[in-house]
Design a protein around this motif. Structure first.
Motif: not given
Length: 427
Positions: A130-159
Motif C-alpha cells: 500500500x505504501x509503495x502504491x501511494x509513493x509518487x516516485x515509485x516509477x523511478x525504481x526499476x523492478x530489479x531493486x524491488x524485493x517481493x515474495x509470493x507477490x507481496x512487496x517487503x523491501x526496496x534498495x536505496x542503492x
C-alpha cells in the motif's frame, strides 16, 4: 586505471549514466513500500515518535551515512527521533526473527537484500504494497531493486553494491606491473608483491553469507554454477584460493574478517589488492595514504559478480509504521538521500534520476564497477535458488569457503560436502 585519493573524478557522464541504468536493469532483487505521512514526531497510529533502525554496519563511512540520514529526517520531522541500533551481521536474522516471534522488533531494518525472502517468510518484515502504491516516485525504481515474495512487496534498495579489485598503485608501480585484467596476471602480481615484501590480497573468509558473496566470483570463474553445480568446478575454485593462502598472498586469518576488516587492512598500505566493493570509496579517501584505483574483478568470461546491497524495510511489529515509512521515503528512497550514498560511501543510487546525477557520473572510481555490471553482473541471490533455500545455501557455501581458506578441510572434501547439500536444496 590509476587514481589518487584526492584526484578529481573525470569519468564520462554519458557512459556512467548508461551503465548506472544497467545496474538497475541487471539486478534481480525485489521490493519495499510505505504509507502515509504525518510530518510530525507522532503519527496517526499513535507511535512514540521514535524510529528505531536496526543495521549491521561497522565501516566508518557506512555508519556516517546512517547518521546523516538520522539528521536529515529529524530536521524534516519536528519532534521525531531516529535511534540507530547496531546488530552484528551474523546475528541480524536470528534477532529479527526472535523479536518478531515475541511481537516486537525495530521500526526499520537495513539488511542483506538477498535475505529478504528468509525474513519475510519468517514474519519479520511488514508487507508494504500500500505504501509503495501511494509513493509518487515509485516509477523511478526499476523492478530489479524491488524485493517481493509470493507477490507481496517487503523491501526496496536505496542503492546497489558489487565487488571490484582495488589495487595499491604505489606497490604496482614499484614492482613494475599494470592492474591485472586476467587471473594469471593477478596471481603473477601477487607473487611479485610478495617477493617485494608486501602481501597479496584481502577478502572476507567468513563462514556465512558474506563468505558466499565473496566466494561467488572466484568459484564461477572456475566454472561453477548453481544452475548445474559440479563438485569438480567447485573444488577447483576453492583450491585456487587455498593456494593463495599457502603462497602467503592471502592471510589465513581472513576467515575471521567481515568485509570491513579486509579493506581496513588494504587501506593501511601493506597489500597490493583488495577484493571489495564500491561502498569502500569513502574509507579509501579517508584512510589510504597512497595512490589507488579499481579494475573489474578478473574473472574471465565465465565468472560472475553478484549485484546486491542492503534492503530497507519496515519491521513487522513496528509501533509506528507510518513514521517508519516517512523515514524511508525521506532518506533511502529520496533523491537527496540517495545522492549521499555515492558521495559518502560510493554506493550506486537505485533511482533513475539520482543515478544520472553528476555526483555519480563524474566519479571515475565507479567506472570499473559499472563495467563489471555490464560484463559480469549476476542476480543476488541466484534466481535458480528457491526462496526458502537461500539462507541454507549461503551458509553451506560460506562454511565450505571458510573451511578451505582456514585449512580445516581440503578443497575436495569441502566441495563434496557442499555439493551434497546443494543437491538437497536445489532438487
Amino acid at each position: 586505471m590509476r587514481i589518487h585519493r584526492n584526484d578529481a573524478h573525470t569519468f564520462s557522464a554519458r557512459r556512467l549514466a548508461t551503465t548506472a541504468a544497467a545496474v538497475a536493469g541487471a539486478l534481480a532483487l525485489t521490493a519495499c513500500s510505505g504509507g502515509g505521512s504525518t510530518g510530525t514526531g507522532g503519527s496517526a497510529t499513535g507511535g512514540d515518535g521514535t524510529v528505531t533502525v536496526w543495521h549491521y554496519f561497522t565501516d566508518e563511512q557506512q555508519v556516517r551515512l546512517m547518521e546523516e540520514y538520522k539528521a536529515m529526517f529529524e530536521a524534516q520531522h519536528e519532534g521525531a527521533t531516529v535511534e540507530n541500533v547496531f546488530v552484528p551481521y551474523d546475528q541480524m536474522n536470528s534477532k529479527l526473527i526472535s523479536a518478531a516471534g515475541a511481537g516486537q522488533g525495530p521500526d526499520v531494518v537495513v539488511f542483506n537484500g538477498a535475505e529478504a525472502s528468509t525474513l519475510a517468510l519468517a514474519g519479520a518484515l511488514a508487507p508494504l504494497d500500500e505504501h509503495w502504491d501511494a509513493f509518487a516516485d515509485a516509477d523511478q525504481f526499476p523492478d530489479s531493486v524491488i524485493h517481493e515474495v509470493d507477490g507481496t512487496m517487503y523491501a526496496a534498495q536505496g542503492y546497489v553494491n558489487l565487488l571490484g579489485l582495488w589495487y595499491n598503485a604505489d606497490i604496482l608501480a614499484e614492482i613494475g606491473v599494470e592492474p591485472p585484467t586476467t587471473m594469471d596476471e593477478l596471481e603473477s602480481a601477487m607473487a611479485q608483491a610478495k617477493e617485494a615484501g608486501y602481501q597479496g590480497i584481502t577478502l572476507s573468509g567468513l563462514p556465512n553469507s558474506q563468505g558466499e558473496w565473496q566466494a561467488y566470483p572466484w568459484l564461477t570463474d572456475a566454472g561453477f554454477t548453481y544452475e548445474a553445480p559440479d563438485a569438480g568446478a567447485l573444488e577447483a575454485g576453492l583450491g585456487r584460493v587455498r593456494g593463495w593462502v599457502e603462497q602467503g598472498w592471502l592471510p589465513q586469518e581472513s576467515v575471521n574478517w567481515d568485509q570491513t576488516v579486509p579493506f581496513q587492512q588494504f587501506a593501511a598500505g601493506g597489500f597490493a589488492f583488495a577484493a571489495n566493493g564500491n561502498w569502500q570509496q569513502g574509507t579509501a579517501e579517508a584512510d589510504a595514504q597512497f595512490e589507488y584505483g579499481v579494475v573489474p574483478l578478473p574473472v574471465g568470461t565465465d565468472g560472475k559478480v553478484y549485484l546486491g546491497g542492503e534492503g530497507q524495510a519496515i519491521g513487522a511489529h513496528s509501533d509506528d509504521p507510518e513514521l517508519a515509512w516517512d523515514y524511508l521515503e525521506a532518506t533511502y528512497f529520496s533523491t537527496e538521500g540517495q545522492l549521499l550514498a555515492p558521495e559518502i560511501v560510493g554506493s550506486i543510487p537505485s533511482r533513475a534520476d539520482a543515478a544520472q546525477d553528476e555526483v555519480v557520473t563524474s566519479n571515475t572510481l565507479l567506472a570499473p564497477f559499472a563495467e563489471s555490471i555490464e560484463r559480469s553482473g549476476a542476480n543476488y541471490p541466484d534466481g535458480v535458488v528457491p526462496a526458502e533455500a537461500v539462507a541454507d545455501l549461503q551458509l553451506a557455501m560460506g562454511q565450505a569457503w571458510s573451511a578451505v581458506i582456514g585449512g580445516q578441510r581440503t578443497a575436495a572434501d569441502a566441495a563434496r560436502g557442499a555439493q551434497a547439500t546443494l543437491e538437497g536444496l536445489l532438487g
